[in-house]
Write a protein that holds these residues in place. Sequence first.
Motif: not given
Length: 346
Positions: A34, A147, A232-233, A236, A242, A345-346
């Motif tokens: 996280t 985010h 993370r991207i 997803r 996530t 960057k999310d």
Amino acid sequence: MNTTILLLLAQDGVTNGAIYALLGFGLVLVFAVTRVILIPQGEFITFGALTYAALASGKLPGTAELACALGFVAFCVEMFSIRHQFTTGRLVRATALYILAPALALVLAQFACRGTSSATINIALSLMIVGPIGLYLYRIAYQPIAHASVLVLLIASVGVHLALQGLALLFFGAEGMRAPTITDVAASIGPLRVTGQTLAVYIVAASLIVALWLFFGHTVYGKALRATAVNRIGARLVGIRTVLSGQIAFMLAAGIGAISGILIVPMTTIYYDSGFLIGLKGFIAAIVGGLASYPLTAAAAVAVGIVEAFSSFYASNFKEVIVFALIVPVLLARSLSAPIMEEEKD
């Protein structure tokens, strides 16, 4: 210093290091998934220790009521977030997770306080109460800003830490608590006397290392957490939730903190604010491990424990200074060797 004192100090250092390793694992787990530096990890130690001590003395722990209150707040936040995508399935899941689960733990704790419950039941109830608190905190304080930058998440962690410390004072008071030992078994190895409580610390730490290795390497949820930590991207894009990964990470960290507190409360008196200092030493181990490596975190934790033990013998007034000074050369070395990278960057 003779050999006996040397061995006693080493034993004390390894025991403390095993506790710090458990805390370091929780910090590494949460940050990897996280990006949150979990400063409230120390409060999970306090909650676990004082919850177990209260149950062992036949008192209803305030954390059972706290879990119900946080669960209700998390339920309200969840209902507000899904107001435009409301389904019966989401309502049932939220009700079971945020309302029924803490209510069941509260009822079971009340029944346990009416009679004489075993240490095993008290440990299970403590984990059942404290573990979900981590999940509820994630839903209330961290998931809405998942985010945001690492700095914003760090500021949120400081706020959560202060709030939980105040709640610990409210529910448990300023007086410390201590619990009976899990087992009275003891053995002598030369000049060393190894108690059952010390053996429990070693066994739990080793078992948790193996359990984390199996979880991350051989389960679907563990692999999903690893994927979320890596990208993370990308996680997803391949269908990994996530949000669920964050919930699992926080609940595991809360459980690890509670286990640590349960292990140490028979060996020392725990106060409402004792967990913060213990958690900081686990944080040092996690930093040395780069907030990524579990084996390196474990080795660093044992080193921190040994340094603390010998510092308390040679320079007890400067024990904490020496221990926390260990982080300075590590941070300096990492800052000089690490390449400059932009935050994802999310």
